[in-house]
Design a protein around this motif. Structure first.
Motif, PDB file in Angstrom:
ATOM      1  N   GLY A  22      55.996  50.080  40.617  1.00  0.00           N
ATOM      2  CA  GLY A  22      56.392  48.688  40.650  1.00  0.00           C
ATOM      3  C   GLY A  22      55.990  47.954  41.911  1.00  0.00           C
ATOM      4  N   MET A  23      54.916  48.410  42.590  1.00  0.00           N
ATOM      5  CA  MET A  23      54.460  47.699  43.781  1.00  0.00           C
ATOM      6  C   MET A  23      53.905  46.340  43.383  1.00  0.00           C
ATOM      7  SD  MET A  23      52.539  50.692  45.930  1.00  0.00           S
ATOM      8  CE  MET A  23      52.081  49.549  47.221  1.00  0.00           C
ATOM      9  N   PRO A  24      54.128  45.306  44.184  1.00  0.00           N
ATOM     10  CA  PRO A  24      53.594  43.975  43.856  1.00  0.00           C
ATOM     11  C   PRO A  24      52.064  43.987  43.879  1.00  0.00           C
ATOM     12  CG  PRO A  24      54.449  44.033  46.098  1.00  0.00           C
ATOM     13  CD  PRO A  24      54.857  45.315  45.459  1.00  0.00           C
ATOM     14  N   ILE A  25      51.461  43.274  42.926  1.00  0.00           N
ATOM     15  CA  ILE A  25      50.006  43.230  42.799  1.00  0.00           C
ATOM     16  C   ILE A  25      49.537  41.796  43.020  1.00  0.00           C
ATOM     17  CG2 ILE A  25      48.053  43.568  41.244  1.00  0.00           C
ATOM     18  CD1 ILE A  25      49.787  45.635  39.783  1.00  0.00           C
ATOM     19  N   HIS A  26      48.643  41.629  44.017  1.00  0.00           N
ATOM     20  CA  HIS A  26      48.059  40.316  44.274  1.00  0.00           C
ATOM     21  C   HIS A  26      46.874  40.115  43.339  1.00  0.00           C
ATOM     22  CE1 HIS A  26      45.974  37.061  46.393  1.00  0.00           C
ATOM     23  NE2 HIS A  26      47.136  36.807  46.975  1.00  0.00           N
ATOM     24  N   PRO A  27      46.653  38.902  42.826  1.00  0.00           N
ATOM     25  CA  PRO A  27      45.510  38.672  41.916  1.00  0.00           C
ATOM     26  C   PRO A  27      44.172  39.083  42.508  1.00  0.00           C
ATOM     27  CG  PRO A  27      46.995  36.800  41.885  1.00  0.00           C
ATOM     28  CD  PRO A  27      47.502  37.720  42.959  1.00  0.00           C
ATOM     29  N   ASP A  28      43.984  38.906  43.843  1.00  0.00           N
ATOM     30  CA  ASP A  28      42.715  39.286  44.482  1.00  0.00           C
ATOM     31  C   ASP A  28      42.471  40.787  44.391  1.00  0.00           C
ATOM     32  OD1 ASP A  28      42.200  36.694  45.101  1.00  0.00           O
ATOM     33  OD2 ASP A  28      42.777  36.832  47.211  1.00  0.00           O
ATOM     34  N   ASP A  29      43.571  41.565  44.429  1.00  0.00           N
ATOM     35  CA  ASP A  29      43.422  43.008  44.331  1.00  0.00           C
ATOM     36  C   ASP A  29      42.834  43.401  42.974  1.00  0.00           C
ATOM     37  OD1 ASP A  29      44.512  43.438  46.846  1.00  0.00           O
ATOM     38  OD2 ASP A  29      46.557  43.491  46.060  1.00  0.00           O
ATOM     39  N   TYR A  30      43.282  42.736  41.940  1.00  0.00           N
ATOM     40  CA  TYR A  30      42.755  43.023  40.603  1.00  0.00           C
ATOM     41  C   TYR A  30      41.261  42.707  40.545  1.00  0.00           C
ATOM     42  CZ  TYR A  30      41.581  42.304  35.722  1.00  0.00           C
ATOM     43  OH  TYR A  30      40.959  42.341  34.508  1.00  0.00           O
ATOM     44  N   ILE A  31      40.876  41.532  41.060  1.00  0.00           N
ATOM     45  CA  ILE A  31      39.467  41.121  41.026  1.00  0.00           C
ATOM     46  C   ILE A  31      38.606  42.111  41.802  1.00  0.00           C
ATOM     47  CG2 ILE A  31      37.849  39.331  41.787  1.00  0.00           C
ATOM     48  CD1 ILE A  31      40.148  37.304  41.300  1.00  0.00           C
ATOM     49  N   ASN A  32      39.071  42.504  42.994  1.00  0.00           N
ATOM     50  CA  ASN A  32      38.292  43.428  43.819  1.00  0.00           C
ATOM     51  C   ASN A  32      38.122  44.783  43.147  1.00  0.00           C
ATOM     52  OD1 ASN A  32      37.915  41.569  45.852  1.00  0.00           O
ATOM     53  ND2 ASN A  32      39.736  42.206  46.996  1.00  0.00           N
ATOM     54  N   LEU A  33      39.194  45.275  42.524  1.00  0.00           N
ATOM     55  CA  LEU A  33      39.127  46.584  41.873  1.00  0.00           C
ATOM     56  C   LEU A  33      38.180  46.564  40.673  1.00  0.00           C
ATOM     57  CD1 LEU A  33      42.882  47.556  42.073  1.00  0.00           C
ATOM     58  CD2 LEU A  33      41.003  48.835  43.094  1.00  0.00           C
ATOM     59  N   PHE A 185      29.652  54.580  52.933  1.00  0.00           N
ATOM     60  CA  PHE A 185      30.129  53.369  53.604  1.00  0.00           C
ATOM     61  C   PHE A 185      30.296  52.267  52.567  1.00  0.00           C
ATOM     62  CE2 PHE A 185      25.459  52.684  54.288  1.00  0.00           C
ATOM     63  CZ  PHE A 185      25.321  51.401  53.754  1.00  0.00           C
ATOM     64  N   THR A 186      31.182  51.337  52.879  1.00  0.00           N
ATOM     65  CA  THR A 186      31.507  50.241  51.979  1.00  0.00           C
ATOM     66  C   THR A 186      31.209  48.923  52.666  1.00  0.00           C
ATOM     67  OG1 THR A 186      33.247  51.562  50.939  1.00  0.00           O
ATOM     68  CG2 THR A 186      33.352  49.180  50.604  1.00  0.00           C
ATOM     69  N   THR A 187      30.692  47.980  51.902  1.00  0.00           N
ATOM     70  CA  THR A 187      30.378  46.656  52.443  1.00  0.00           C
ATOM     71  C   THR A 187      31.524  45.693  52.153  1.00  0.00           C
ATOM     72  OG1 THR A 187      29.196  46.059  50.419  1.00  0.00           O
ATOM     73  CG2 THR A 187      27.900  47.045  52.212  1.00  0.00           C
ATOM     74  N   LEU A 188      31.447  44.523  52.745  1.00  0.00           N
ATOM     75  CA  LEU A 188      32.519  43.545  52.584  1.00  0.00           C
ATOM     76  C   LEU A 188      32.617  43.034  51.148  1.00  0.00           C
ATOM     77  CD1 LEU A 188      32.206  41.460  55.887  1.00  0.00           C
ATOM     78  CD2 LEU A 188      33.776  43.339  55.362  1.00  0.00           C
ATOM     79  N   SER A 189      31.563  43.213  50.369  1.00  0.00           N
ATOM     80  CA  SER A 189      31.610  42.793  48.965  1.00  0.00           C
ATOM     81  C   SER A 189      32.358  43.803  48.098  1.00  0.00           C
ATOM     82  CB  SER A 189      30.188  42.619  48.428  1.00  0.00           C
ATOM     83  OG  SER A 189      29.571  43.884  48.238  1.00  0.00           O
ATOM     84  N   GLY A 190      32.648  44.982  48.667  1.00  0.00           N
ATOM     85  CA  GLY A 190      33.336  46.023  47.909  1.00  0.00           C
ATOM     86  C   GLY A 190      32.420  47.096  47.372  1.00  0.00           C
ATOM     87  N   SER A 191      31.117  46.987  47.627  1.00  0.00           N
ATOM     88  CA  SER A 191      30.182  48.010  47.163  1.00  0.00           C
ATOM     89  C   SER A 191      30.223  49.222  48.081  1.00  0.00           C
ATOM     90  CB  SER A 191      28.758  47.443  47.112  1.00  0.00           C
ATOM     91  OG  SER A 191      28.669  46.421  46.143  1.00  0.00           O
ATOM     92  N   THR A 192      30.162  50.399  47.470  1.00  0.00           N
ATOM     93  CA  THR A 192      30.200  51.653  48.227  1.00  0.00           C
ATOM     94  C   THR A 192      28.875  52.388  48.049  1.00  0.00           C
ATOM     95  OG1 THR A 192      32.593  51.855  47.999  1.00  0.00           O
ATOM     96  CG2 THR A 192      31.376  53.868  48.478  1.00  0.00           C
ATOM     97  N   TYR A 193      28.397  52.969  49.147  1.00  0.00           N
ATOM     98  CA  TYR A 193      27.098  53.646  49.153  1.00  0.00           C
ATOM     99  C   TYR A 193      27.270  55.076  49.637  1.00  0.00           C
ATOM    100  CZ  TYR A 193      25.329  48.932  48.601  1.00  0.00           C
ATOM    101  OH  TYR A 193      25.081  47.655  48.117  1.00  0.00           O
ATOM    102  N   LYS A 194      26.882  56.030  48.772  1.00  0.00           N
ATOM    103  CA  LYS A 194      27.017  57.449  49.076  1.00  0.00           C
ATOM    104  C   LYS A 194      25.623  58.069  49.218  1.00  0.00           C
ATOM    105  CE  LYS A 194      31.297  57.736  46.377  1.00  0.00           C
ATOM    106  NZ  LYS A 194      31.987  58.393  45.245  1.00  0.00           N
ATOM    107  N   ALA A 195      25.474  58.974  50.178  1.00  0.00           N
ATOM    108  CA  ALA A 195      24.172  59.613  50.397  1.00  0.00           C
ATOM    109  C   ALA A 195      24.361  60.953  51.085  1.00  0.00           C
ATOM    110  CB  ALA A 195      23.285  58.706  51.236  1.00  0.00           C
ATOM    111  N   LYS A 196      23.277  61.715  51.099  1.00  0.00           N
ATOM    112  CA  LYS A 196      23.274  62.968  51.852  1.00  0.00           C
ATOM    113  C   LYS A 196      22.982  62.703  53.334  1.00  0.00           C
ATOM    114  CE  LYS A 196      21.641  65.369  47.726  1.00  0.00           C
ATOM    115  NZ  LYS A 196      20.474  65.991  47.048  1.00  0.00           N
ATOM    116  N   VAL A 197      22.094  61.742  53.580  1.00  0.00           N
ATOM    117  CA  VAL A 197      21.764  61.352  54.956  1.00  0.00           C
ATOM    118  C   VAL A 197      21.701  59.832  55.037  1.00  0.00           C
ATOM    119  CG1 VAL A 197      20.082  61.517  56.841  1.00  0.00           C
ATOM    120  CG2 VAL A 197      20.440  63.476  55.308  1.00  0.00           C
TER     121      VAL A 197
END
Length: 561
Positions: A22-33, A185-197
């Motif tokens: 029952g944690m409060p959910i902000h509308p921005d959190d939904y959009i970001n997810l 690493f994650t960017t401010l837009s919410g994109s995440t980038y995974k790599a070996k190097v």
């Protein structure tokens, strides 16, 4: 249906992220997810500089997957943002993809359509002590900004490199580390980038710093690495970027010290020679100017303008100084790469100390301040009555090139970050390496340019006059090697990151290494090492150097004289 899928995905993500308590959910959190995206490749490169693009090409050439994540819209950094009068040094040690870049520049200028404002045969062909166009080796070292940018875009397209533009790293919380390895690493837009190097291809070293790796900002003392030319260098004048014997007053009322200081003069003393500080050599924009009327935009008034900011320049003219046009270096099509020259010029001395560690918002303010200062300087030159009439008449013939930086009001996209953070890596390059005083371990490329630092501060001398400090130029006797350890962090800090620009170097050594051809060389070497680390299953610090050396030579790199 797509809308329904997003709703379901949002619910699933919210449940997994927040639970059912029952944690409060902000509308921005939904959009970001809902909008979060994850990308994966063998190698992820953060940066849009020349070095970053070259690194991406090399990874692709070696058969591994790569994503280039650029914080910028335009590619190429300074190479495509006004620095067309290349600081080459000894061209013989520029090899591999760095030389390929200058070969591609050459090929563009063999086309008649590239010569719009000038006939090729009328071009002076003068570079920095050597011909700009080297027909024998099919390279060209002097060029227009838009041609350079097109070459970088060509490389991205030809090699099918995945490029994400205008993706800013979340520098506060965006880097995930696990056992001295960057997982993503994650960017401010919410994109995440995974790599070996990962490769940090930024001038600022943002990924390196966000990963918690130690670094230095400013000048070390000479004692730190037993150097001669680091630290404060008061009364050392290697170029003509000082006030010489003109005896210019720093005070608003020249005869009254109580009247306050004119703009740009520090009330703090410069410090003792050889001591370290946290100050950074001056930045500026490299300007692309022209006198061709059909291609000229007149110098315009900046958003913030105060003619009093240029009081020192007016006093210089009154004292007899006259070297206004000495660094209007010619590039093709009757344009210039105009750089700083003299006691008071396009370098905004003392205005960038915060920049390396500053937030994006603060950096934007600093960049805007530099823009206002430099645009204001040009506007002052063509409008102020204190500019000598002959100089003002000549200056009015110039303007911004209309066919450059068209989406940025004809102003360069990239400020000249001459120096920012410098990693404290496995090996620290110092003046001893540049001057050939010690053997460099595991070389991955070569440099040859002068150890060059622009002014760091403007202060008041004991005699009560204004003076600049920090302008140093020490020539390397011959080309020198750059150590692999200078682009790798220490093992206990990170084992899968390479840093070819904000590399491990003392301030004065960096003054030579920081040239665009060398950054491209190091970008290729970093990418080669990244691929080998993957193939060998080793930390970047422990790859087989013989394998690295062989791959670099195969790629055309020059590792020894």
């Amino acid at each position: 249906m797509d809308k329904l899928k997003k709703v379901i995905l949002g619910i699933v993500l919210l449940i997994s992220s927040y639970g059912m308590v029952g944690m409060p959910i902000h509308p921005d959190d939904y959009i970001n997810l809902v909008n979060k995206k994850s990308y994966k490749a063998d190698v992820i490169i953060y940066g849009g500089t020349s070095s970053a693009v070259i690194a991406a090409v090399q990874v692709k050439k070696m058969g591994k997957s790569v994503i280039l994540v650029s914080p910028d819209k335009h590619l190429g950094g300074l190479s495509s943002s006004g620095l067309g009068y290349t600081d080459t040094g000894n061209k013989a040690v520029i090899g591999g993809l760095s030389r390929e870049f200058y070969h591609r520049i050459y090929k563009y200028y063999t086309q008649d359509k590239s010569w719009k404002w000038q006939e090729r045969d009328d071009y002076g062909n003068q570079g920095q002590g050597t011909p700009a166009i080297d027909g024998e080796n099919r390279t060209m070292w002097i060029f227009e900004p838009h041609i350079a940018e097109q070459v970088f875009e060509d490389l991205i397209k030809e090699y099918g490199i995945i490029l994400h533009r205008e993706e800013l790293l979340d520098r506060q919380n965006g880097v995930e580390i696990d056992h001295e390895k960057i997982k993503s690493f994650t960017t401010l837009s919410g994109s995440t980038y995974k790599a070996k190097v990962f490769i940090d291809g930024t001038y600022e070293g943002d990924l390196m710093a966000a990963a918690g790796i130690n670094y230095h900002i400013g000048r070390e003392s000479n004692e730190t690495y037993n150097e001669e030319w680091n630290g404060v260098q008061k009364d050392i004048f290697h170029h003509k970027h000082n006030f010489m014997d003109y005896k210019i007053s720093p005070y608003k009322d020249p005869k009254n010290p109580l009247s306050g200081l004119v703009q740009g003069v520090s009330e703090v003393g410069p410090g003792e020679n050889g001591t370290g500080d946290k100050k950074v050599q001056a930045y500026n924009f490299r300007l692309c100017l022209t006198q061709v009327k059909e291609n000229l935009i007149p110098f315009y008034k900046p958003d913030r303008y105060n003619k009093n900011d240029y009081e020192l320049l007016a006093r210089l003219y009154e004292a007899g100084w006259n070297e206004t046009f000495n660094k209007f270096d010619p590039i093709p099509n009757l344009k210039t790469d105009t750089n700083n020259h003299g006691p008071f010029s396009t370098d905004y001395i003392g205005a960038n100390y915060e920049y390396p560690d500053a937030s994006y918002e603060r950096r934007a303010e600093i960049i805007k301040d530099h823009e206002n200062y430099q645009q204001g300087l040009l506007y002052f030159m063509v409008t102020d009555e204190r500019i000598p009439a002959p100089i003002q008449k000549e200056f009015k013939k110039w303007g911004y090139a209309k066919d450059e930086f068209e989406d940025n009001n004809y102003w360069p996209h990239q400020i000249y970050v001459r120096e920012a953070r410098r990693m404290l890596g496995k090996y620290v390059m110092t003046e001893h390496d540049i001057l050939g005083h010690r053997k460099v371990p595991k070389p991955i490329g070569m440099g040859s340019y002068t150890m060059d630092s622009h002014n760091v501060q403007r202060y008041i001398t004991a005699e009560g006059y204004v003076q600049n400090e920090g302008d140093i130029g020490i020539k390397a006797k011959e080309p020198y090697q750059i150590a692999y350890g200078a682009i790798t962090p220490k093992e206990n800090e990170c084992t899968n990151l390479l840093v070819p620009l904000a590399l491990s170097s003392s301030h004065i050594a960096f003054g030579s290494i920081r040239m665009e051809p060398v950054f491209m060389i190091l970008g290729q070497s970093a990418a080669t090492a990244a691929v080998l680390a993957i193939k060998e299953g080793q930390p970047v610090q422990e790859i087989n150097y013989e394998n690295l050396k062989n791959e670099l030579k195969k790629g055309g790199q020059v590792l020894s004289k």
